[in-house]
Design an enzyme around this catalytic site. Structure first.
Site, PDB file in Angstrom:
ATOM      1  CE  LYS D  24      -4.118  -2.245   2.183  1.00  0.00           C
ATOM      2  NZ  LYS D  24      -5.048  -2.618   2.440  1.00  0.00           N
ATOM      3  CG  HIS D 106      -6.792  -3.388  -3.274  1.00  0.00           C
ATOM      4  ND1 HIS D 106      -6.732  -2.196  -2.799  1.00  0.00           N
ATOM      5  CD2 HIS D 106      -6.314  -4.393  -2.648  1.00  0.00           C
ATOM      6  CE1 HIS D 106      -6.365  -2.667  -1.402  1.00  0.00           C
ATOM      7  NE2 HIS D 106      -6.302  -3.964  -1.658  1.00  0.00           N
ATOM      8  CD  GLU D 154      -8.454  -7.759  -0.910  1.00  0.00           C
ATOM      9  OE1 GLU D 154      -7.629  -8.095   0.033  1.00  0.00           O
ATOM     10  OE2 GLU D 154      -7.953  -7.014  -1.343  1.00  0.00           O
TER      11      GLU D 154
END
Lengths: 243, 243, 243, 243
Positions: D24, D106, D154
């Protein structure tokens, strides 16, 4: 004189302060429920002789302008023209539907600098009111350079909260008013974020703004009419003392 | 039987094909002008007994649903709920205003995958029709996995052009229909991009789609009624030959 | 004196003009090819004693700063801090990688007003140079209020074209320079869009800018070194005549 | 055999499970600090013979690929090609810098459906690994239709939290694995969100995934090496029991 003349002829009283109520997408601010609220604004506006406007969903602009006598603003317009722009909000279309102007760059709908400028120009061209929202003194100054009718300063961290910007950070309002005066004195400053009652309004005007932009404080209130009256009274108190 | 039943009870005839007209932000597709067009759709729809719908600006949804008997779709909704979402389009609000469903992910208003999925779920929850637009066979297949009512395949390079996808790239329609059949047979495929006349409609149905999504071909036509009749006749011809 | 001091100590000569080359994502401006170009900039910069910088992909910032002595700018940074921001460009990270500053709000990467302001503040805090790109006089004025080091005016319709803004619309440069002088005289104006040769540079400086921002004219040139020399000579000519 | 062959020849061992660490924009995951972490990954990967990769900032891709033997992924690429795209991340450029592939979509950098599809195609064309992140079973199914190498599921509400998805919502992993098997069996499922230790890894593999994608659990750990060993041991335990 609290406020100054606008660029275009619009249904507002020169010299009077402004209360703009943003209905957002609150359940109480759409469709039939929102119409009730709009009628409350109509009533209180008439009673106190102040400048009121409602910023509403594009779905309700025509509905409210036909059913109540409150100036209606769009909450947002897109920087597009006639053409292939599926699902975007055309400035010309909000005008035809009855809106007298629009919020631009609200904290929940930030826009690119070039688009803000283009939209202010488009509002001028269409004879519509433009109110650019900003988050601090420097962005207020920048927005004022673009020559909208209003800049509404709203520190994002205070939006929807219980403390008004006029109490929590009065220096932002004062600084914004001063910055705009030096650079584009025809642009008028509104005070947003956390305004809840008449005292907040009075304080906002004392700091040099010409009115307030608020949302949840009215729309989600148990008794919106009582709140609207209290806000209006704050404005009247300021006028009695200062003008 | 051309088309299959929908998830919800909606004002469409089972077994009939669909023509969805997207008004975009064309000058001819908004406000009073758009109402004239909607009345043409109403007339032609009744005359030919086919399923027609108009995808219109949020500014006109209530206006057209109150003034004409044509099923109205939104062109876009935002993946938001009630709350602090200034200037966004609430799914619940388009329903209250009278829309029976919405386009999702139009080529001119692409959405994130997670938001497309969330919006299809929201439409299901509200009993509304969902039509996800896509650009090729693989994205059609992906969209079909999300279980909308319709997927409308529109190769972006053909949108607004003079050659319909059913002629220029028939393999995209056939491939899309086949891919969807294998993975989510309840989802129905519409054919978009460049549809201009009845022959295009007929061809689109022959390739396995249940109807067409078009825009400029009707909205910007000199004689939209003539075009609408021609499109309807293409559909009738297909039905006569094939059903 | 052509240019004025910057806010921070940076590898530029006070009083000299600037040429900033934006490598965009041109094939010739990335990786090994881009390094060759950077070495040309290094050579020409030394030879002519002018201020040169290259705005490069984040992928190449460390590579070029380690391999050549040319001040490197990022083409863009995101308004984020340390944390959960997958795939965004952290201002602190471009600094660690060797960049001395960044372009902000390039025409191909427009930003929201509030984010431009936040990024200029972040650059100040990190001791980095900020160059905000704008599209006309009013947005230049607005950007200057935010107090960046540079504002680079680039009318979008001229970017990548064959006619420099200093020829096609000299009034935009003059107007921008004048507007900024009145409001934030410490901010310096660069001239972008369509700059191709030394004459364009000379003209840009005559109109009051302190240098140029250009891209394809150098990066996609058959002989970038020849172009760089020509640009540098235009700057020298201006200095000889005017200073 | 835990994992299946990839589309391209990449530095991974067929049959082994995967641990992908997303750096990240954590302070510990960039520049010199991030290099230390990458060396820990290198060490643990060698020791345990498992497939490790790091998803890093574009600023560090070349740096880490030159200094350590850990396969490096980009965290994001933009759906653009060579040309005028200031400040965007070119797929070809991450490849030249040494990345073997990229995360796509993401949770912190969601993309439009059409762009996800285009990026998976671009990765195929460049011989790079594509890992599309998704948020639930239906979007996983949709992503699998696009034929990436991996889909990493996720649930956003668990990302960065203390409870792994394999414990909190095992049905999402099982459902995703099953959905993908039925539709695109060559696509492999990774388990993301909240993975913290070896037990989480073991559980994730038992549910049918071929590995994990995690971030803060490693990058922000006091002792990343201990955590990495624990994760690797969880994978080994699964292999001993199940293979």
């Amino acid at each position: 004189m609290l406020s100054r003349p606008l660029k275009h002829s619009l249904p507002f009283s020169e010299g009077k302060g402004y209360i703009i109520v943003n209905y957002k997408t609150y359940e109480q601010g759409k469709g039939k429920e929102g119409l009730k609220l709009t009628r409350i604004l109509e009533k209180v506006g008439r009673e106190y002789g102040i400048n009121l406007a409602a910023a509403v969903s594009p779905l309700d602009i025509r509905y409210y302008t036909e059913a109540a006598e409150v100036p209606i603003l769009a909450q947002h317009v897109d920087p597009i023209g006639f053409g292939s722009n599926t699902g975007f909000i055309l400035p010309e279309a909000i005008k035809e539907a009855g809106a007298i102007g629009t919020l631009i760059n609200h904290s929940e709908h930030r826009l690119r600098l070039a688009d803000i400028e283009a939209l202010v120009r488009k509002c001028e061209e269409l004879g519509m009111l433009s109110c650019v929202c900003t988050n601090n003194i420097l962005t207020t100054k920048a927005a004022a350079c673009l020559n909208p009718d209003f800049v509404a300063v709203e520190p994002p961290e205070l939006i929807g909260g219980d403390i008004s910007v006029s109490r929590a950070q009065p220096e932002i309002i004062e600084g914004s008013v001063e910055a705009v005066r030096g650079i584009a004195p025809q642009v008028q400053v509104l005070c947003g974020a956390g305004v809840k009652n008449g005292e907040d309004v009075q304080k906002a005007l004392e700091l040099g703004s010409v009115g307030v932009l608020l949302a949840s404080g009215v729309v989600k209130a148990k008794d919106p009419e009582a709140i609207m009256r209290d806000l209006a009274k704050g404005m009247i108190r300021f006028e009695e003392v200062n003008l």
